[in-house]
Design a protein around this motif. Structure first.
Motif, PDB file in Angstrom:
ATOM      1  N   THR A   1     -62.281  42.019 -22.988  1.00 20.23           N
ATOM      2  CA  THR A   1     -62.896  41.129 -21.627  1.00 20.23           C
ATOM      3  C   THR A   1     -64.298  41.004 -21.880  1.00 20.23           C
ATOM      4  OG1 THR A   1     -63.790  43.636 -21.186  1.00 20.23           O
ATOM      5  CG2 THR A   1     -61.411  42.784 -20.249  1.00 20.23           C
ATOM      6  N   GLU A   2     -64.738  39.979 -22.852  1.00 19.60           N
ATOM      7  CA  GLU A   2     -65.683  39.412 -23.248  1.00 19.60           C
ATOM      8  C   GLU A   2     -66.956  40.501 -23.337  1.00 19.60           C
ATOM      9  OE1 GLU A   2     -66.371  36.871 -19.966  1.00 19.60           O
ATOM     10  OE2 GLU A   2     -64.574  35.682 -20.549  1.00 19.60           O
ATOM     11  N   LYS A   3     -66.482  41.690 -23.956  1.00 17.12           N
ATOM     12  CA  LYS A   3     -67.452  42.734 -24.153  1.00 17.12           C
ATOM     13  C   LYS A   3     -68.330  43.473 -22.913  1.00 17.12           C
ATOM     14  CE  LYS A   3     -68.289  41.877 -29.035  1.00 17.12           C
ATOM     15  NZ  LYS A   3     -67.972  42.968 -29.624  1.00 17.12           N
ATOM     16  N   LYS A   4     -67.718  43.090 -21.885  1.00 15.22           N
ATOM     17  CA  LYS A   4     -68.312  43.640 -20.449  1.00 15.22           C
ATOM     18  C   LYS A   4     -68.058  45.100 -20.128  1.00 15.22           C
ATOM     19  CE  LYS A   4     -69.132  38.721 -18.853  1.00 15.22           C
ATOM     20  NZ  LYS A   4     -68.623  37.712 -17.746  1.00 15.22           N
ATOM     21  N   ILE A   5     -68.584  45.900 -20.003  1.00 17.64           N
ATOM     22  CA  ILE A   5     -68.148  47.342 -19.473  1.00 17.64           C
ATOM     23  C   ILE A   5     -69.011  47.562 -18.302  1.00 17.64           C
ATOM     24  CG2 ILE A   5     -68.083  49.608 -20.274  1.00 17.64           C
ATOM     25  CD1 ILE A   5     -68.056  48.730 -23.033  1.00 17.64           C
ATOM     26  N   GLN A   6     -68.450  48.206 -17.327  1.00 18.33           N
ATOM     27  CA  GLN A   6     -68.872  48.788 -16.130  1.00 18.33           C
ATOM     28  C   GLN A   6     -68.589  50.246 -16.308  1.00 18.33           C
ATOM     29  OE1 GLN A   6     -67.128  47.814 -12.253  1.00 18.33           O
ATOM     30  NE2 GLN A   6     -68.940  48.457 -11.172  1.00 18.33           N
ATOM     31  N   LEU A   7     -69.554  51.121 -16.118  1.00 16.53           N
ATOM     32  CA  LEU A   7     -69.541  52.658 -16.166  1.00 16.53           C
ATOM     33  C   LEU A   7     -69.604  53.280 -14.577  1.00 16.53           C
ATOM     34  CD1 LEU A   7     -71.645  53.637 -19.331  1.00 16.53           C
ATOM     35  CD2 LEU A   7     -69.147  53.194 -19.046  1.00 16.53           C
ATOM     36  N   ILE A   8     -68.728  54.004 -14.169  1.00 12.82           N
ATOM     37  CA  ILE A   8     -68.592  54.666 -12.754  1.00 12.82           C
ATOM     38  C   ILE A   8     -68.491  56.206 -13.241  1.00 12.82           C
ATOM     39  CG2 ILE A   8     -67.814  54.869 -10.725  1.00 12.82           C
ATOM     40  CD1 ILE A   8     -66.604  51.860 -11.123  1.00 12.82           C
TER      41      ILE A   8
END
Length: 507
Positions: free
Chosen positions: A228-235
């Motif tokens: 995913t294009e190195k995109k990370i979301q942390l929740i």
């Protein structure tokens, strides 16, 4: 029993955190912290934090019992109602495939729109292309054939290749949801990662969800985020206590070298619980012990005999499956049944016990389960995360009784609250069960924060594991010799994902 008031009643709950600096070289936004509502659930805040249209890998670090499964189903429903998406739910266990199937139907998604793992390779008149929701095992998604095969079945390979081609030719975006990722780590071997890259042209989002992340989980997140294009979301959800749901915890120190189906201490506990009219389930570390309890029901003063007298029937929840492989893929009968007394090994995760007046007995490995070279911890081989998941099965206020050996002597000076005298004294009393323990041992147990595991593994890898062959590695890196076959020493990341948890458990 009256609530035990101690200085720890409001003590912060320690858990494995994930932070942006864990993912160097990745595009990680600032971590989002969400707060459960008054009932302890996170669904509303979680939905508000996720943008369905953004291509990225979303990591949800939420506490046990905070409604993660419900939230997942709501996300599935939202994607289902949008055009152009195909949703894949990847579970570590077959039992969770059935659970997700039932809950997906219950939320209003038509049965004909749900394709499930058991349909692969079997002509049931169900077209995978016509289904917007697919519920699989992680094994199937990554092409892990298990221990006994070299490659997964032709039917599973055809299914994956067919769905990739369908998404590509019809401009469909694929959304992948990985639940309980901590139990699927073993699937992410190098040779299986290539199967994930089949989806590189159509993947839109990864949703990775767990209450018990570990160091190996971080490696898996990196593998997936590359798609995913190195995109990370942390929740991350706050860990809070809901006193109305919090069970009473009892530790029963049992120093027998091994536990048997007629262990006197467990028998006496059972009798006491039955006198108090408790509804009982028993989770055992060992399949052999669980089977023996269920088989030996005629011998007086045996665990099975006491349970048969009360229930007339015992649900044996054990399985001989290796790596969750079932050749005929029929729904097994040895699963947890909420209407019966369950004894077994396969409900330490994935189920919710909601019985009234319930006593949940967890039999931990005895003293004899540990040796110098390996452990025989059974379902608790993976260590702390397996224990946390097991304790969390009880979702209504009740009693949890843990059978375990007396703990080793601890170095109290390593405790994070060592400077607080009231806490230390109460801790000593509870930890030793009121018995005087010598503190002169050279091998005292030390408290180590769960969030310090990365440093422990890095130190071991650099100072012991790699150092042992340091000169040889230097030779290989500078030599002109062409080595055939190829020789590569495991990287730190590969060591963590294959052996990290084993090292932490054994040490």
């Amino acid at each position: 029993m009256e609530e035990l008031i101690t200085p720890f009643n409001d003590y912060p709950i320690e858990f494995k955190e994930l932070n942006p600096d864990d993912f160097e070289f990745f595009n990680v936004a600032e971590k989002i912290i969400i707060t459960p509502n008054a009932d302890g659930y996170i669904n509303r805040e979680l939905q508000n934090a996720i943008d369905l249209s953004t291509k990225n890998t979303v990591v949800v670090n939420a506490g046990v019992g905070q409604g993660k499964t419900y939230s997942i189903i709501q996300l599935v429903k939202q994607y289902y109602e949008l055009e152009g998406y195909v949703i894949f739910i990847a579970s570590p266990y077959m039992s969770l495939v059935q659970q997700y199937y039932d809950k997906t139907k219950d939320c209003g998604i038509p049965e004909g729109q749900i394709y499930r793992y058991e349909n692969i390779g079997i002509n049931r008149g169900i077209n995978p292309e016509g289904s917007k929701v697919h519920i699989l095992t992680v094994n199937a998604l990554l092409g892990n054939p298990g221990e006994d095969a070299l490659i997964n079945s032709q039917a599973k390979r055809d299914y994956i290749n067919h769905m990739v081609k369908y998404c590509e030719e019809n401009n469909k975006k694929a959304v992948f949801i990985y639940d309980e990722i901590h139990d699927a780590i073993h699937n992410f071997k190098e040779e299986y990662i290539f199967t994930l890259w089949k989806w590189r042209n159509v993947i839109h989002k990864n949703l990775i969800i767990s209450a018990t992340f570990n160091e190996a989980s971080k490696i898996v997140i990196k593998y997936l985020a590359n798609l995913t294009e190195k995109k990370i979301q942390l929740i991350e959800s706050k860990r809070i206590r809901i006193v109305e749901k919090q069970s009473e915890l009892y530790l029963h120190y049992n120093n027998n070298q091994y536990y048997n189906y007629n262990d006197e201490n467990i028998v006496n506990l059972l009798k006491l619980l039955i006198e108090h009219e408790k509804d009982i389930d028993i989770l055992s570390y060992s399949k052999t012990l669980a089977d023996n309890i269920c088989k030996n029901t005629h011998e007086e003063r045996s665990i099975g005999n006491i349970l048969i007298q009360k229930y007339s029937e015992i649900q044996n929840c054990t399985t001989a499956l290796d790596n969750n492989q079932r050749p005929d893929r029929e729904i097994p009968t040895n699963r947890y049944d909420p209407l019966k007394c369950n004894v077994g090994t396969n409900f330490k995760t994935g189920i919710s016990i909601e019985k009234e007046n319930h006593a949940f007995i967890i039999i931990m490995p005895p003293k004899g389960a540990k040796s110098l070279f390996k452990n025989n911890y059974g379902v608790f081989t993976d260590g702390i995360n397996a224990i946390i998941q097991a304790l969390a099965r009880q979702r209504k206020k009740g009693e949890i009784h843990v059978i375990l050996p007396s703990p080793d002597t601890i170095d109290y000076s390593t405790l994070p609250f060592f400077s607080e005298h009231d806490k230390v004294e109460v801790f000593k009393q509870l930890y030793t069960n009121g018995k005087e323990v010598s503190e002169d041992s050279e091998n005292l147990v030390k408290y180590i924060s769960i969030n310090n595991q990365k440093n422990i593994l890095e130190d071991y890898y650099n100072d012991v594991y790699r150092k042992n062959v340091e000169e040889e590695l230097e030779f290989f890196s500078t030599s002109d010799i062409q080595h055939t076959p190829e020789i590569r020493f495991p990287s730190l990341e590969r060591f963590i994902i294959t052996s990290g948890e084993k090292y932490l458990v054994n040490k």
